[in-house]
Design a protein around this motif. Sequence first.
Motif, PDB file in Angstrom:
ATOM      1  N   VAL A 123      23.004 -41.293  65.167  1.00 51.19           N
ATOM      2  CA  VAL A 123      24.206 -40.478  65.395  1.00 51.19           C
ATOM      3  C   VAL A 123      23.821 -39.224  66.187  1.00 51.19           C
ATOM      4  CG1 VAL A 123      26.025 -39.134  64.262  1.00 51.19           C
ATOM      5  CG2 VAL A 123      25.313 -41.334  63.305  1.00 51.19           C
ATOM      6  N   LEU A 124      22.715 -38.621  65.810  1.00 51.33           N
ATOM      7  CA  LEU A 124      22.229 -37.437  66.521  1.00 51.33           C
ATOM      8  C   LEU A 124      21.924 -37.764  67.981  1.00 51.33           C
ATOM      9  CD1 LEU A 124      21.224 -34.490  66.591  1.00 51.33           C
ATOM     10  CD2 LEU A 124      18.996 -35.356  65.826  1.00 51.33           C
ATOM     11  N   GLU A 125      21.264 -38.887  68.217  1.00 52.70           N
ATOM     12  CA  GLU A 125      20.951 -39.307  69.589  1.00 52.70           C
ATOM     13  C   GLU A 125      22.214 -39.439  70.436  1.00 52.70           C
ATOM     14  OE1 GLU A 125      17.784 -42.301  70.548  1.00 52.70           O
ATOM     15  OE2 GLU A 125      17.937 -42.587  68.365  1.00 52.70           O
ATOM     16  N   LYS A 126      23.214 -40.108  69.894  1.00 51.33           N
ATOM     17  CA  LYS A 126      24.477 -40.288  70.628  1.00 51.33           C
ATOM     18  C   LYS A 126      25.132 -38.952  70.927  1.00 51.33           C
ATOM     19  CE  LYS A 126      25.307 -44.850  68.696  1.00 51.33           C
ATOM     20  NZ  LYS A 126      26.032 -45.616  67.690  1.00 51.33           N
ATOM     21  N   PHE A 133      11.339 -43.582  62.439  1.00 48.71           N
ATOM     22  CA  PHE A 133      11.840 -42.523  63.316  1.00 48.71           C
ATOM     23  C   PHE A 133      12.094 -43.134  64.692  1.00 48.71           C
ATOM     24  CE2 PHE A 133      12.065 -38.643  65.703  1.00 48.71           C
ATOM     25  CZ  PHE A 133      12.489 -37.709  64.792  1.00 48.71           C
ATOM     26  N   PRO A 134      13.265 -42.905  65.286  1.00 50.73           N
ATOM     27  CA  PRO A 134      13.612 -43.555  66.557  1.00 50.73           C
ATOM     28  C   PRO A 134      12.649 -43.192  67.690  1.00 50.73           C
ATOM     29  CG  PRO A 134      15.525 -42.456  65.597  1.00 50.73           C
ATOM     30  CD  PRO A 134      14.344 -42.065  64.789  1.00 50.73           C
ATOM     31  N   PRO A 135      11.997 -44.173  68.286  1.00 46.91           N
ATOM     32  CA  PRO A 135      11.031 -43.890  69.346  1.00 46.91           C
ATOM     33  C   PRO A 135      11.663 -43.224  70.570  1.00 46.91           C
ATOM     34  CG  PRO A 135      11.155 -46.261  68.890  1.00 46.91           C
ATOM     35  CD  PRO A 135      12.076 -45.575  67.950  1.00 46.91           C
ATOM     36  N   ILE A 136      12.903 -43.537  70.865  1.00 44.77           N
ATOM     37  CA  ILE A 136      13.552 -42.928  72.027  1.00 44.77           C
ATOM     38  C   ILE A 136      13.688 -41.421  71.827  1.00 44.77           C
ATOM     39  CG2 ILE A 136      15.726 -42.810  73.319  1.00 44.77           C
ATOM     40  CD1 ILE A 136      15.983 -45.823  72.888  1.00 44.77           C
ATOM     41  N   LEU A 137      14.028 -41.019  70.629  1.00 47.22           N
ATOM     42  CA  LEU A 137      14.140 -39.590  70.330  1.00 47.22           C
ATOM     43  C   LEU A 137      12.787 -38.905  70.493  1.00 47.22           C
ATOM     44  CD1 LEU A 137      16.158 -37.436  69.468  1.00 47.22           C
ATOM     45  CD2 LEU A 137      15.651 -37.990  67.103  1.00 47.22           C
ATOM     46  N   LEU A 138      11.729 -39.575  70.073  1.00 42.18           N
ATOM     47  CA  LEU A 138      10.387 -39.019  70.251  1.00 42.18           C
ATOM     48  C   LEU A 138      10.018 -38.928  71.728  1.00 42.18           C
ATOM     49  CD1 LEU A 138       8.343 -40.796  67.438  1.00 42.18           C
ATOM     50  CD2 LEU A 138       8.919 -38.374  67.588  1.00 42.18           C
ATOM     51  N   GLN A 139      10.339 -39.959  72.491  1.00 46.04           N
ATOM     52  CA  GLN A 139       9.979 -39.981  73.905  1.00 46.04           C
ATOM     53  C   GLN A 139      10.713 -38.903  74.697  1.00 46.04           C
ATOM     54  OE1 GLN A 139      10.952 -44.013  74.835  1.00 46.04           O
ATOM     55  NE2 GLN A 139       9.050 -44.833  73.990  1.00 46.04           N
ATOM     56  N   GLN A 140      11.907 -38.550  74.285  1.00 46.96           N
ATOM     57  CA  GLN A 140      12.705 -37.566  75.009  1.00 46.96           C
ATOM     58  C   GLN A 140      12.444 -36.143  74.524  1.00 46.96           C
ATOM     59  OE1 GLN A 140      16.638 -39.101  74.317  1.00 46.96           O
ATOM     60  NE2 GLN A 140      16.550 -40.433  76.103  1.00 46.96           N
ATOM     61  N   SER A 141      11.503 -35.970  73.651  1.00 49.32           N
ATOM     62  CA  SER A 141      11.275 -34.660  73.038  1.00 49.32           C
ATOM     63  C   SER A 141       9.944 -34.071  73.469  1.00 49.32           C
ATOM     64  CB  SER A 141      11.257 -34.787  71.508  1.00 49.32           C
ATOM     65  OG  SER A 141      12.461 -35.311  71.039  1.00 49.32           O
ATOM     66  N   LEU A 142       9.918 -32.764  73.498  1.00 47.52           N
ATOM     67  CA  LEU A 142       8.665 -32.045  73.615  1.00 47.52           C
ATOM     68  C   LEU A 142       8.147 -31.901  72.194  1.00 47.52           C
ATOM     69  CD1 LEU A 142       6.666 -30.326  75.266  1.00 47.52           C
ATOM     70  CD2 LEU A 142       8.148 -28.379  74.787  1.00 47.52           C
ATOM     71  N   LYS A 143       6.940 -32.344  71.951  1.00 47.83           N
ATOM     72  CA  LYS A 143       6.429 -32.371  70.585  1.00 47.83           C
ATOM     73  C   LYS A 143       5.391 -31.281  70.363  1.00 47.83           C
ATOM     74  CE  LYS A 143       6.119 -36.733  71.698  1.00 47.83           C
ATOM     75  NZ  LYS A 143       7.154 -36.712  72.668  1.00 47.83           N
ATOM     76  N   VAL A 144       5.518 -30.605  69.251  1.00 50.04           N
ATOM     77  CA  VAL A 144       4.550 -29.614  68.804  1.00 50.04           C
ATOM     78  C   VAL A 144       4.109 -30.068  67.424  1.00 50.04           C
ATOM     79  CG1 VAL A 144       4.188 -27.196  68.190  1.00 50.04           C
ATOM     80  CG2 VAL A 144       5.732 -27.780  70.060  1.00 50.04           C
TER      81      VAL A 144
END
Length: 96
Positions: A30-33, A56-67
């Motif tokens: 829902v958050l992704e949409k 955890f949705p991989p697409i959300l991870l791929q589109q994020s800057l991760k710290v």
Amino acid sequence: LALQLLQQGAQEGTWVCLQNVHLVVSWLSVLEKELHSLEPLPTFRLWLTTEPHPKFPPILLQQSLKVTFEAPPGLKKNMQNAFSMWSPQMFQGSRS
């Protein structure tokens, strides 16, 4: 409530932090949409805090800057490491 804050933050260009999203992985689609439908101001930022989770949705991870932050080992672990380096004689002490 989280989606309302997200929408408000995008409209106002503020920062929004959603904590512990690993506890609601079923809601992350829902958050992704919602993220894809937003037209945020350039100053908008979304922070997500999470622990590793297999779903955890991989697409959300791929589109994020991760710290990442790895918590320091606890006192128990430090003591176990220290004791493992000492010989049994160190624990006996001298009785002079």
